[in-house]
Design an enzyme around this catalytic site. Structure first.
Site, PDB file in Angstrom:
ATOM      1  N   HIS A   1       0.827  -1.207   0.000  1.00 27.56           N
ATOM      2  CA  HIS A   1       0.000   0.000   0.000  1.00 27.56           C
ATOM      3  C   HIS A   1       0.860   1.255   0.000  1.00 27.56           C
ATOM      4  O   HIS A   1       2.087   1.208   0.162  1.00 27.56           O
ATOM      5  CB  HIS A   1      -0.954  -0.003   1.193  1.00 27.56           C
ATOM      6  CG  HIS A   1      -0.293   0.001   2.541  1.00 27.56           C
ATOM      7  ND1 HIS A   1       0.230   1.138   3.121  1.00 27.56           N
ATOM      8  CD2 HIS A   1      -0.092  -0.998   3.449  1.00 27.56           C
ATOM      9  CE1 HIS A   1       0.731   0.852   4.308  1.00 27.56           C
ATOM     10  NE2 HIS A   1       0.553  -0.448   4.534  1.00 27.56           N
TER      11      HIS A   1
ATOM     12  N   CYS B   1       3.150  -4.944   6.679  1.00 30.07           N
ATOM     13  CA  CYS B   1       2.792  -4.592   5.305  1.00 30.07           C
ATOM     14  C   CYS B   1       3.996  -4.048   4.545  1.00 30.07           C
ATOM     15  O   CYS B   1       5.029  -3.688   5.118  1.00 30.07           O
ATOM     16  CB  CYS B   1       1.665  -3.568   5.297  1.00 30.07           C
ATOM     17  SG  CYS B   1       0.067  -4.230   5.817  1.00 30.07           S
TER      18      CYS B   1
END
Length: 436
Positions: free
Chosen positions: A207, A223
């Protein structure tokens, strides 16, 4: 004094002894067109890009330079370990680690090499067109929240994602005095940024971010984070179902324009090899590169030099064949990079409320604090003002006293800098506390 070499005369890679030939001066580099992050691939391509240098033009930070050349914080710091990242002097020469040895994995989909803090995307080739690789720096999971290794796929795509905050992260932030809501809506305060690719692993995404200064570091809860300007085109290009491979390859060897090279990164601490294991990994990577290119009878490798590079872990490829130029001479001969502007945009603010962070005797200290404020996520507007023989630092302006108080709380929590909220119409300054 005898120096150990690796003479790869057979596939077994037998080791031999020899005298190191005199070091040569680095040859004048052949002109190479500049490419930022997209490179054409031949069947035997190991190394993409080229090391270059730039010079500091004004009051830009290393973070600004890194972002301009699509580099991460750790890699530009490793390439320039003696340079202050916040206050590099104008005219300072900066090595740009814009060459990369490709990880040894199948070249399909997305490949992420955690020690390099770098993502490689191999898009499907158009009919009759050469294959390409696109590479970007990334932020990865910090210790205790490590990004997993292995193979998965892009499961879903989320434009303008909302962030449903896991309970463990809410507890962590609450303990720091920074409580989070159950759901963070899209917008500048959302750490997922503008786009997210959900992977097949639970709670792991690729992301964007609202804290670009963290790209290239271990900053996430597992992440993979990307600059805003990098995640947007990757999001558009990558279809659901794209394979994703995450590897741990701190030592990469390949053959490129400079011959046999070794690229060494600091290993992940939780998976760090012993010195003996490290040299096994280094020699194994070199043997594989020589085998791929059929150079068994022609390459003499300076294992002592390769070991030194593995120990230094500069994060960019350097020649390791016997008789290769000394590192200093090689770096001195690098070609310049074209000057590129950073995508970073300073925050635009209005109002007459400020956080007074004191006055400094040193302009460099004041400049450093202002730079750190401007690179927070989201950024905090700030400036410095000359005050007789001192330099004043003000965070702001803010439209209200409440907004200034919220900023003061953030600054205290994130930077351990205390300040006073003040109403200063038209930026009118008065005497403030003195800082060293």
């Amino acid at each position: 004094m005898a120096t150990l070499y690796l003479l790869l005369a057979t596939l077994a890679g037998c080791a031999g002894w020899g005298q190191r030939p005199p070091l040569r001066h680095a040859p004048a580099p052949a002109p190479v067109p500049f490419a930022l992050n997209s490179f054409e691939l031949a069947g035997d391509t190991d190394v993409v890009g080229r090391l270059r240098y730039t010079t500091v033009q004004g009051e830009e930070t290393l973070l600004d330079i890194a972002r301009a050349y699509d580099l991460g914080y750790d890699e530009i710091r490793a390439a320039n370990p003696t340079v202050d990242p916040w206050t590099p002097p104008a005219g300072q020469r900066i090595v740009l680690p814009t060459a990369h040895v490709l990880p040894q994995t199948p070249r399909q989909g997305i490949v992420i090499n955690l020690p390099a803090r770098r993502l490689f995307y191999y898009p499907p080739a158009e009919p009759g067109a050469p294959r390409r690789v696109i590479t970007h720096p990334i932020g990865i999971g910090r210790e205790g929240w490590a990004t997993p290794l292995g193979a998965t796929r892009v499961a879903r795509k989320h434009p303008s994602p909302a962030w449903t905050v896991p309970a463990s992260i809410r507890r962590e932030h609450a303990a720091k005095g920074d409580p989070l809501p159950a759901v963070v809506p899209p917008g500048p305060n959302n750490p997922l940024g503008s786009h997210a690719l959900r992977l097949g692993w639970s709670s792991i995404l690729i992301h964007g971010t609202n804290k670009p200064a963290g790209i290239g570091m271990r900053v996430s809860h597992g992440c993979i984070q990307m600059y805003p300007e990098d995640i947007a085109p990757l999001f558009e290009a990558v279809p659901v179902g794209t394979p994703v491979t995450v590897v741990d390859q701190p030592y990469l060897a390949g053959v490129g324009a400079d011959g046999l090279v070794l690229e060494a990164h600091p290993p992940l601490p939780e998976r760090a090899p012993t010195p003996r294991q490290r040299m096994t990994l280094v020699t194994g990577a070199l043997e594989q590169a020589i085998t791929r290119h059929g150079l068994h009878d022609t390459v003499l490798v300076d294992l002592a030099h390769a070991g030194e590079l593995a120990d230094r872990a500069t994060g960019y490829p350097l020649p390791v064949a016997a008789g290769a130029p000394a590192t200093e001479a090689y770096l001195a001969a690098l070609p310049p990079a074209p000057l590129l502007p950073s995508p970073y945009v300073a925050p635009v603010a209005s109002g007459d409320w400020y956080v007074d962070l004191g006055s400094f005797k040193s302009d460099a200290n004041a400049r450093r604090l202002v730079a750190m404020l401007l690179h927070q996520g989201p950024p905090i507007p700030a400036r410095r003002e000359a005050q007789a023989d001192r330099v004043q630092v003000l965070a702001g302006p803010f439209t209200s006293q409440a907004a200034a108080r919220a900023a003061a709380k953030r600054i205290d929590r994130d930077l351990d800098e205390s300040g006073r909220v003040r109403h200063l119409p038209d930026g009118h300054l008065t005497q403030a506390s003195v800082r060293p």
